[in-house]
Design an enzyme around this catalytic site. Structure first.
Site, PDB file in Angstrom:
ATOM      1  N   ARG A   1      13.477   7.182   0.192  1.00  0.00           N
ATOM      2  CA  ARG A   1      14.479   7.724  -0.733  1.00  0.00           C
ATOM      3  C   ARG A   1      15.793   8.075  -0.033  1.00  0.00           C
ATOM      4  O   ARG A   1      16.811   8.299  -0.691  1.00  0.00           O
ATOM      5  CB  ARG A   1      13.912   8.959  -1.447  1.00  0.00           C
ATOM      6  CG  ARG A   1      12.826   8.594  -2.460  1.00  0.00           C
ATOM      7  CD  ARG A   1      11.900   9.743  -2.774  1.00  0.00           C
ATOM      8  NE  ARG A   1      10.805   9.360  -3.647  1.00  0.00           N
ATOM      9  CZ  ARG A   1       9.712   8.680  -3.244  1.00  0.00           C
ATOM     10  NH1 ARG A   1       9.569   8.314  -1.968  1.00  0.00           N
ATOM     11  NH2 ARG A   1       8.765   8.364  -4.097  1.00  0.00           N
TER      12      ARG A   1
ATOM     13  N   SER B   1       2.373   4.899  -1.067  1.00  0.00           N
ATOM     14  CA  SER B   1       1.718   6.189  -1.272  1.00  0.00           C
ATOM     15  C   SER B   1       1.263   6.352  -2.729  1.00  0.00           C
ATOM     16  O   SER B   1       0.119   6.727  -3.001  1.00  0.00           O
ATOM     17  CB  SER B   1       2.703   7.282  -0.852  1.00  0.00           C
ATOM     18  OG  SER B   1       2.340   8.491  -1.385  1.00  0.00           O
TER      19      SER B   1
ATOM     20  N   CYS C   1       0.856  -1.202   0.000  1.00  0.00           N
ATOM     21  CA  CYS C   1       0.000   0.000   0.000  1.00  0.00           C
ATOM     22  C   CYS C   1       0.883   1.240   0.000  1.00  0.00           C
ATOM     23  O   CYS C   1       0.852   2.054   0.939  1.00  0.00           O
ATOM     24  CB  CYS C   1      -0.915  -0.017   1.217  1.00  0.00           C
ATOM     25  SG  CYS C   1      -2.095  -1.375   1.169  1.00  0.00           S
TER      26      CYS C   1
ATOM     27  N   ARG D   1      -2.670   6.701  -3.758  1.00  0.00           N
ATOM     28  CA  ARG D   1      -3.093   7.974  -4.366  1.00  0.00           C
ATOM     29  C   ARG D   1      -3.554   7.802  -5.809  1.00  0.00           C
ATOM     30  O   ARG D   1      -4.509   8.426  -6.233  1.00  0.00           O
ATOM     31  CB  ARG D   1      -1.921   8.971  -4.386  1.00  0.00           C
ATOM     32  CG  ARG D   1      -1.699   9.732  -3.117  1.00  0.00           C
ATOM     33  CD  ARG D   1      -0.620  10.785  -3.307  1.00  0.00           C
ATOM     34  NE  ARG D   1       0.708  10.205  -3.343  1.00  0.00           N
ATOM     35  CZ  ARG D   1       1.603  10.422  -4.293  1.00  0.00           C
ATOM     36  NH1 ARG D   1       1.328  11.209  -5.308  1.00  0.00           N
ATOM     37  NH2 ARG D   1       2.793   9.854  -4.250  1.00  0.00           N
TER      38      ARG D   1
ATOM     39  N   LYS E   1       9.228   2.750 -11.318  1.00  0.00           N
ATOM     40  CA  LYS E   1      10.588   3.155 -11.657  1.00  0.00           C
ATOM     41  C   LYS E   1      11.369   3.350 -10.366  1.00  0.00           C
ATOM     42  O   LYS E   1      10.756   3.740  -9.367  1.00  0.00           O
ATOM     43  CB  LYS E   1      10.615   4.423 -12.514  1.00  0.00           C
ATOM     44  CG  LYS E   1       9.583   5.521 -12.213  1.00  0.00           C
ATOM     45  CD  LYS E   1       9.560   6.156 -10.874  1.00  0.00           C
ATOM     46  CE  LYS E   1      10.778   6.859 -10.413  1.00  0.00           C
ATOM     47  NZ  LYS E   1      10.579   7.515  -9.077  1.00  0.00           N
TER      48      LYS E   1
ATOM     49  N   SER F   1      -0.382  -6.061   1.593  1.00  0.00           N
ATOM     50  CA  SER F   1       0.490  -5.281   2.456  1.00  0.00           C
ATOM     51  C   SER F   1       1.219  -6.228   3.394  1.00  0.00           C
ATOM     52  O   SER F   1       0.776  -7.356   3.616  1.00  0.00           O
ATOM     53  CB  SER F   1      -0.347  -4.281   3.263  1.00  0.00           C
ATOM     54  OG  SER F   1       0.460  -3.600   4.193  1.00  0.00           O
ATOM     55  N   ARG F   2       2.318  -5.699   3.995  1.00  0.00           N
ATOM     56  CA  ARG F   2       2.950  -6.438   5.089  1.00  0.00           C
ATOM     57  C   ARG F   2       2.001  -6.459   6.279  1.00  0.00           C
ATOM     58  O   ARG F   2       2.075  -7.327   7.134  1.00  0.00           O
ATOM     59  CB  ARG F   2       4.248  -5.737   5.514  1.00  0.00           C
ATOM     60  CG  ARG F   2       5.318  -5.693   4.454  1.00  0.00           C
ATOM     61  CD  ARG F   2       6.449  -4.756   4.864  1.00  0.00           C
ATOM     62  NE  ARG F   2       6.000  -3.378   4.994  1.00  0.00           N
ATOM     63  CZ  ARG F   2       6.749  -2.363   5.409  1.00  0.00           C
ATOM     64  NH1 ARG F   2       8.006  -2.576   5.736  1.00  0.00           N
ATOM     65  NH2 ARG F   2       6.270  -1.137   5.491  1.00  0.00           N
TER      66      ARG F   2
HETATM   67  N1  LIG Z   1       5.472   6.702 -11.164  1.00  0.00           N
HETATM   68  C1  LIG Z   1       5.317   7.651 -10.255  1.00  0.00           C
HETATM   69  O1  LIG Z   1       4.716   8.696 -10.514  1.00  0.00           O
HETATM   70  C2  LIG Z   1       5.882   7.447  -8.879  1.00  0.00           C
HETATM   71  C3  LIG Z   1       5.592   8.372  -7.884  1.00  0.00           C
HETATM   72  C4  LIG Z   1       6.063   8.123  -6.602  1.00  0.00           C
HETATM   73  C5  LIG Z   1       6.819   6.983  -6.355  1.00  0.00           C
HETATM   74  N2  LIG Z   1       7.123   6.131  -7.356  1.00  0.00           N
HETATM   75  C6  LIG Z   1       7.889   4.892  -7.110  1.00  0.00           C
HETATM   76  O2  LIG Z   1       7.033   4.030  -6.371  1.00  0.00           O
HETATM   77  C7  LIG Z   1       7.766   3.304  -5.395  1.00  0.00           C
HETATM   78  C8  LIG Z   1       7.179   3.595  -4.027  1.00  0.00           C
HETATM   79  O3  LIG Z   1       7.306   4.960  -3.732  1.00  0.00           O
HETATM   80  P1  LIG Z   1       6.357   5.655  -2.601  1.00  0.00           P
HETATM   81  O4  LIG Z   1       6.835   7.036  -2.442  1.00  0.00           O
HETATM   82  O5  LIG Z   1       4.949   5.430  -2.946  1.00  0.00           O
HETATM   83  O6  LIG Z   1       6.835   4.797  -1.333  1.00  0.00           O
HETATM   84  P2  LIG Z   1       6.119   4.468   0.054  1.00  0.00           P
HETATM   85  O7  LIG Z   1       4.895   5.285   0.241  1.00  0.00           O
HETATM   86  O8  LIG Z   1       7.180   4.526   1.098  1.00  0.00           O
HETATM   87  O9  LIG Z   1       5.625   2.976  -0.150  1.00  0.00           O
HETATM   88  C9  LIG Z   1       6.468   1.860  -0.244  1.00  0.00           C
HETATM   89  C10 LIG Z   1       5.656   0.665   0.233  1.00  0.00           C
HETATM   90  O10 LIG Z   1       6.478  -0.485   0.152  1.00  0.00           O
HETATM   91  C11 LIG Z   1       6.112  -1.388   1.186  1.00  0.00           C
HETATM   92  N3  LIG Z   1       7.336  -1.823   1.867  1.00  0.00           N
HETATM   93  C12 LIG Z   1       7.772  -3.106   1.932  1.00  0.00           C
HETATM   94  N4  LIG Z   1       8.920  -3.188   2.606  1.00  0.00           N
HETATM   95  C13 LIG Z   1       9.223  -1.940   3.021  1.00  0.00           C
HETATM   96  C14 LIG Z   1      10.292  -1.399   3.784  1.00  0.00           C
HETATM   97  N5  LIG Z   1      11.296  -2.159   4.267  1.00  0.00           N
HETATM   98  N6  LIG Z   1      10.277  -0.071   4.031  1.00  0.00           N
HETATM   99  C15 LIG Z   1       9.299   0.710   3.544  1.00  0.00           C
HETATM  100  N7  LIG Z   1       8.251   0.251   2.802  1.00  0.00           N
HETATM  101  C16 LIG Z   1       8.215  -1.069   2.554  1.00  0.00           C
HETATM  102  C17 LIG Z   1       5.154  -0.669   2.122  1.00  0.00           C
HETATM  103  O11 LIG Z   1       3.865  -1.187   1.869  1.00  0.00           O
HETATM  104  P3  LIG Z   1       3.102  -2.136   2.928  1.00  0.00           P
HETATM  105  O12 LIG Z   1       3.515  -1.652   4.296  1.00  0.00           O
HETATM  106  O13 LIG Z   1       1.691  -1.905   2.622  1.00  0.00           O
HETATM  107  O14 LIG Z   1       3.556  -3.531   2.654  1.00  0.00           O
HETATM  108  C18 LIG Z   1       5.208   0.781   1.692  1.00  0.00           C
HETATM  109  O15 LIG Z   1       3.974   1.427   1.795  1.00  0.00           O
HETATM  110  C19 LIG Z   1       9.210   3.716  -5.577  1.00  0.00           C
HETATM  111  O16 LIG Z   1       9.853   2.798  -6.433  1.00  0.00           O
HETATM  112  C20 LIG Z   1       9.136   5.070  -6.263  1.00  0.00           C
HETATM  113  O17 LIG Z   1      10.270   5.338  -7.086  1.00  0.00           O
HETATM  114  C21 LIG Z   1       6.641   6.347  -8.612  1.00  0.00           C
END
Ligand SMILES: NC(=O)c1ccc[n+]([C@@H]2O[C@H](COP(=O)([O-])OP(=O)(O)OC[C@H]3O[C@@H](n4cnc5c(N)ncnc54)[C@H](OP(=O)(O)O)[C@@H]3O)[C@@H](O)[C@H]2O)c1
Length: 324
Positions: A165, A14, A12, A18, A97, A37-38
């Site tokens: 990041r 962000s 799940c 979103r 990505k 999700s975890r």
């Molecule tokens: N294409 C785009 O427009 C776009 C925009 C933003 C980000 N991204 C990409 O999408 C990916 C996620 O980015 P985000 O900003 O959405 O990240 P985020 O909110 O931190 O989400 C990452 C998810 O990964 C899971 N996860 C599993 N192991 C984890 C760990 N050890 N630490 C943290 N999270 C862990 C978690 O989901 P659960 O807890 O639910 O398992 C967490 O919610 C990245 O690769 C980023 O480059 C792409």
């Protein structure tokens, strides 16, 4: 009536909550079947907003034989492992990505996917925003003459301290995150040129990841590309293409949300035009493109794009560590 593909989401994140979960749910070409999700409570909360969507662990989703495509928005360091897991369970993959953090991982992924006839696509949805087609048409129509220089930047202000990041072990860093966009934009906007990377620089912060940087590329036709990125920066999200008789600037190239009208600035000796492009939904367009790939069974263009992007990133890390 075209086939609808069954999709599920790993984590799940962000970006998933979103954008991609609602877009998959509303897509005419996908049935969103499950989110995972975890944390079971987090998955249940995300799922219950959407009729008929179930929830579970990552493994539940990967093993579900009804799922055709898995969307992977996990931290970058987990993309390789979970893409391979999904492929080994017969799923097509749409991965965030950067698809991988090391080039060799993508060679393994591509060889396996090709052998199994499975799609692996890297999620750069901005490719499918109609503003860029307007720019490509203007270039093809010689509206700015011969192309001399491509400049692009993607920079964001600092994020909260715990953000993925800033963690080297999660594949953090600005090149893999922000820098990937101007690099991809160069390939999306000027695909007919074979750019070679000549220089790259990375500035590292206390967290141990690169916080900002730049890349310089050129091609045999004499076009220079200057790319800049960072995550301790004033927000910039665009590119400019400078020609012999004019210039085109995209001011919101990578993140124009659905409903937003991105501005293109078109300059020539006759004056400056600010053109507000029609709003578009690049997420929805991208899902239509992915479904089209699945309909055709032809995944070679996506494999080639993935490999080209990862090769540039590899070269940028090498040049930043050991300048030529
Ligand atoms: N294409 C785009 O427009 C776009 C925009 C933003 C980000 N991204 C990409 O999408 C990916 C996620 O980015 P985000 O900003 O959405 O990240 P985020 O909110 O931190 O989400 C990452 C998810 O990964 C899971 N996860 C599993 N192991 C984890 C760990 N050890 N630490 C943290 N999270 C862990 C978690 O989901 P659960 O807890 O639910 O398992 C967490 O919610 C990245 O690769 C980023 O480059 C792409």
């Amino acid at each position: 009536m075209k086939k609808k593909y069954n999709a599920a989401v790993l984590g799940c994140a962000s970006i998933a909550v979103r954008s991609l979960i609602p877009e998959l749910f509303n897509s005419p070409r996908f049935n969103l079947c499950a989110v995972s999700s975890r944390d079971p409570a987090k998955a249940r909360d995300a799922a219950k907003r959407y009729d008929g969507v179930s929830w579970g662990t990552y493994e539940d989703v990967i093993r579900d034989r009804h799922i055709d495509l898995v969307y992977i928005p996990l931290p970058n360091s987990m993309h390789h492992e979970w893409t391979m897991n999904a492929l080994k369970n017969g799923k097509h993959v749409l991965c965030e990505k950067p698809l991988v953090t090391e080039y060799g991982q993508l060679e393994e992924i591509t060889a396996f996917a090709r052998a199994q006839r499975l799609l692996v696509a890297e999620n750069f949805q901005f490719r499918f925003h109609s503003q860029h087609q307007w720019v490509r048409n203007a270039l093809a129509g010689q509206k700015i003459g011969e192309i001399r220089t491509f400049r692009a930047s993607f920079g964001i202000p600092p994020l909260p301290v715990g953000n993925i990041r800033y963690h080297p072990e999660l594949g953090g860093g600005s090149l893999l995150d922000n820098g990937a966009y101007p690099l991809k934009a160069l390939q999306v906007m000027l695909p007919q040129y074979n750019f070679m990377m000549k220089a790259a620089t990375l500035c590292y912060g206390a967290s141990g990841v690169d916080i900002s940087g730049g890349m310089y590329l050129d091609c045999p036709e004499g076009i220079a590309a200057e790319l800049a990125f960072g995550m301790d920066n004033f927000y910039q999200c665009g590119y400019e293409i400078w020609g012999s008789t004019g210039k085109i600037t995209s001011t919101r190239a990578y993140t124009a949300p659905p409903g937003f009208r991105p501005r293109i600035i078109f300059e020539t000796a006759d004056g400056v035009e600010n053109i507000d492009m029609p709003a578009d939904n690049h997420f929805a367009n991208m899902l239509l493109h992915i479904a089209g790939c699945l309909d055709s069974g032809d995944f070679e263009d996506e494999y080639a794009q993935n490999l080209r992007q990862a090769a540039y990133i590899k070269r940028a890390f090498e040049l930043a560590a050991h300048p030529a």
